[in-house]
Structure formats: C-alpha cells, structure tokens
Enzyme design. Structure first.
Site, PDB file in Angstrom:
ATOM      1  N   LEU A  39      18.638 -14.797  16.445  1.00 20.01           N
ATOM      2  CA  LEU A  39      19.067 -15.497  16.800  1.00 20.01           C
ATOM      3  C   LEU A  39      19.297 -16.845  16.256  1.00 20.01           C
ATOM      4  O   LEU A  39      18.398 -17.072  15.287  1.00 20.01           O
ATOM      5  CB  LEU A  39      18.701 -16.421  18.665  1.00 20.01           C
ATOM      6  CG  LEU A  39      18.649 -15.396  19.744  1.00 20.01           C
ATOM      7  CD1 LEU A  39      17.760 -16.486  20.884  1.00 20.01           C
ATOM      8  CD2 LEU A  39      19.953 -15.387  19.876  1.00 20.01           C
ATOM      9  N   ASP A  40      19.996 -17.510  16.677  1.00 16.84           N
ATOM     10  CA  ASP A  40      20.743 -18.834  15.696  1.00 16.84           C
ATOM     11  C   ASP A  40      19.593 -19.691  15.525  1.00 16.84           C
ATOM     12  O   ASP A  40      19.212 -20.055  16.827  1.00 16.84           O
ATOM     13  CB  ASP A  40      22.485 -18.907  15.282  1.00 16.84           C
ATOM     14  CG  ASP A  40      22.913 -17.695  14.775  1.00 16.84           C
ATOM     15  OD1 ASP A  40      22.954 -17.573  13.672  1.00 16.84           O
ATOM     16  OD2 ASP A  40      24.649 -17.992  15.132  1.00 16.84           O
ATOM     17  N   PRO A  41      19.646 -20.886  14.851  1.00 13.05           N
ATOM     18  CA  PRO A  41      18.640 -22.209  15.554  1.00 13.05           C
ATOM     19  C   PRO A  41      19.255 -22.660  16.457  1.00 13.05           C
ATOM     20  O   PRO A  41      18.528 -23.115  17.555  1.00 13.05           O
ATOM     21  CB  PRO A  41      18.905 -22.714  14.105  1.00 13.05           C
ATOM     22  CG  PRO A  41      18.818 -22.175  13.039  1.00 13.05           C
ATOM     23  CD  PRO A  41      19.714 -21.092  13.205  1.00 13.05           C
TER      24      PRO A  41
END
Length: 294
Positions: A39-41
């Site tokens: 997951l992206d930050p």
C-alpha cells in the site's frame, strides 16, 4: 505466544508497508514477518501481515482487492495523487455526473493500464520511484489488469469536483492510474485524493486491527494470529489418513484418487492444516509443509 499465522492490519496514514512490517516485527519480537499487497504511504486500510512460517503462504493468498477512493478532477500531479507536485490545474465546474459515469464505464473489465511513474514496479531491476526521483525518464510497460466492479458512492460539484467510488479489482491494479486516466478521458485532468483498501487477499477492513489495537492486545496477552489457512479458503482441500499425512509432511508424494485438482490445502484427519500441495495426475506433491506430524 502463538506466532504463526496472519495479522489483518489496518495500515495507518503516511506509513510505508515496510514501516508496518518493522513495527510488527518489533512488537511481536519475531524475525519472520512479511506483507502481502503493498500500500502507498498515503493509503490506509487492509495490509495482510504474515507471521513466522506463514510468510511462505503469501504467494497462495487470493489476489482480489477492493478500495474506496476519492478522485479529484481538474488536477494533474507528478505522482497521480496529492503527494506529488501539481503539473496542471484547471477549474472544471461545468463537469457533470452524467459525463463522469460515461467515462468511468470504460474502466470495467480487462483494461490496459500504465502504472504511475512513482511506483514500486521494477524496470531493468530498478524501482520506478527511484528512477523518477533521480529525474530519469523511462518507458513504463503497459500491463493488463482487471476491474470487476466500480460503484459511484458520491459526487461533489465545484471548481475541482470530487468523486467517491468503490472499486473491486484484481492484483496489480493501480487506483492512482484510474484517477489519472479518468481525468484524461474527461480532458480535465484527475488525481487520487484519498484511498482506503477495504479488502485484500481474503481479509477485510471490518475485522482489521490498528497498530494500537495490536499493542493493547499484546499488553493484555490476548493477541492470537489468524489461523494460517483462513485466507486460503479459495483453494480446494484434501484430507490424508495418518500414514499418508506423515509421509507427505516428510516430502513424499502421495498417489491416490482425489476429486479435486491443482493447488490445494492439505489436512490430516484431525483437521490440522499441514500445508499446500499440488495435485498432478492424482499425485499429491508437497509445495509448502506448514506443520509436520510424527
């Protein structure tokens, strides 16, 4: 404390998936910790965490994922989300929901997608986000992904209108790319404003734990990992009698008639999960032995 299985983690905002693994490793005092589906930050939501020997099961988890996303139209950024620099901004107050619905319908089914320049995909052994940060321009390969369903949840008019959608999709689908490409079709520009992953690899947001929840359960000594076979229910299963189960756990192939095929979950007659096998021509071949029996 039992430390073999899965943790359904609700990833916090502005944490990388690696950050989460490092924190879980420290909290559980466990070396073998891995995650499924980066997951992206800036995204939150379901991040499957594998503990101990369950890290070897990550490759067998189902690939389907689901998200709730907010797309802002009229804006383009370098990263295809609000974390990047704005490339172009133009008010589009005249845009209406009917136009958006028509454009959004083009994203259902199997579609071709160019991943964002700032992504973890590798080109010639290098991560795209590393190349992008160095200012290197590379040709990002087109990939075919599948979007099973898109539902419009809300539409907010304005100079920079926003669209909330629920998206169910297969592995490798970039929601940031959908936001970008939707804006391109509408000729307004588009970027991802917010993202929550509601389902991933057999886990859902409803039953997830935050890092704070995990710490609280550990302090109270009530934390129990999710059984390793729970997210593997999409696979067929076979049950072996004791002698055959013992042989299989020691790496031997088992020849007998089965009514299923392909990759399967393997159990003994006491319903203990033994691992993953592959059936070829009525021969059960060990792929991953999770628990050996004597």
């Amino acid at each position: 404390m039992l430390s073999q299985g899965f943790l359904n983690l609700n990833k916090p905002y502005n944490w990388t998936s690696h950050d989460c693994v490092a924190r879980v490793r420290k909290l559980l005092r466990l070396k073998r910790v891995g995650h499924g589906g980066t997951l992206d930050p800036a995204a939150t939501g379901v991040l499957p965490i594998a503990l101990g020997k369950a890290t070897r099961l990550l490759q067998y988890l189902p690939e389907e994922k689901a998200y709730k996303a907010t797309i802002r139209l009229g804006v383009r950024t370098t990263t295809d989300d609000l974390q990047g620099e704005i490339i172009n901004s133009q008010a589009c107050a005249e845009l209406n929901l009917a136009q958006v619905k028509t454009a959004l319908s083009k994203f259902q089914g199997k579609i071709e997608q160019i991943p964002p320049s700032y992504s973890a995909i590798q080109v010639d052994g290098k991560r795209l986000y590393d190349l992008a940060r160095r200012g290197e321009i590379v040709e990002v390969p087109v990939r075919t992904v599948e979007v099973f369903h898109i539902e419009i949840l809300d539409w907010r008019e304005g100079d920079f209108p926003e669209l909330d959608v629920a998206i169910a999709c297969g592995s490798g689908t970039y929601i940031r790319a959908i936001a970008r490409d939707l804006g391109a079709i509408l000729e307004t520009g588009g970027t991802l404003a917010a993202l929550i992953r509601t389902e991933s690899s057999g886990f859902n947001l409803t039953n997830s734990l935050t890092l704070t929840d995990l710490e609280t359960q550990l302090q109270a000594e009530i934390f129990q990992p999710i059984s390793p076979d729970v997210p593997l229910q999409h696979l067929s299963s076979v049950t072996l009698p004791l002698t055959a189960a013992q042989k299989w756990c020691h790496g031997q192939r088992i020849s007998q008639t089965f009514d299923v095929s392909g990759i399967v979950r393997v159990y003994d007659q006491q319903t203990r999960f033994l691992g993953i096998g592959q059936l070829q021509d009525e021969v059960l071949i060990p792929q991953m032995v999770f628990e050996a029996i004597s």
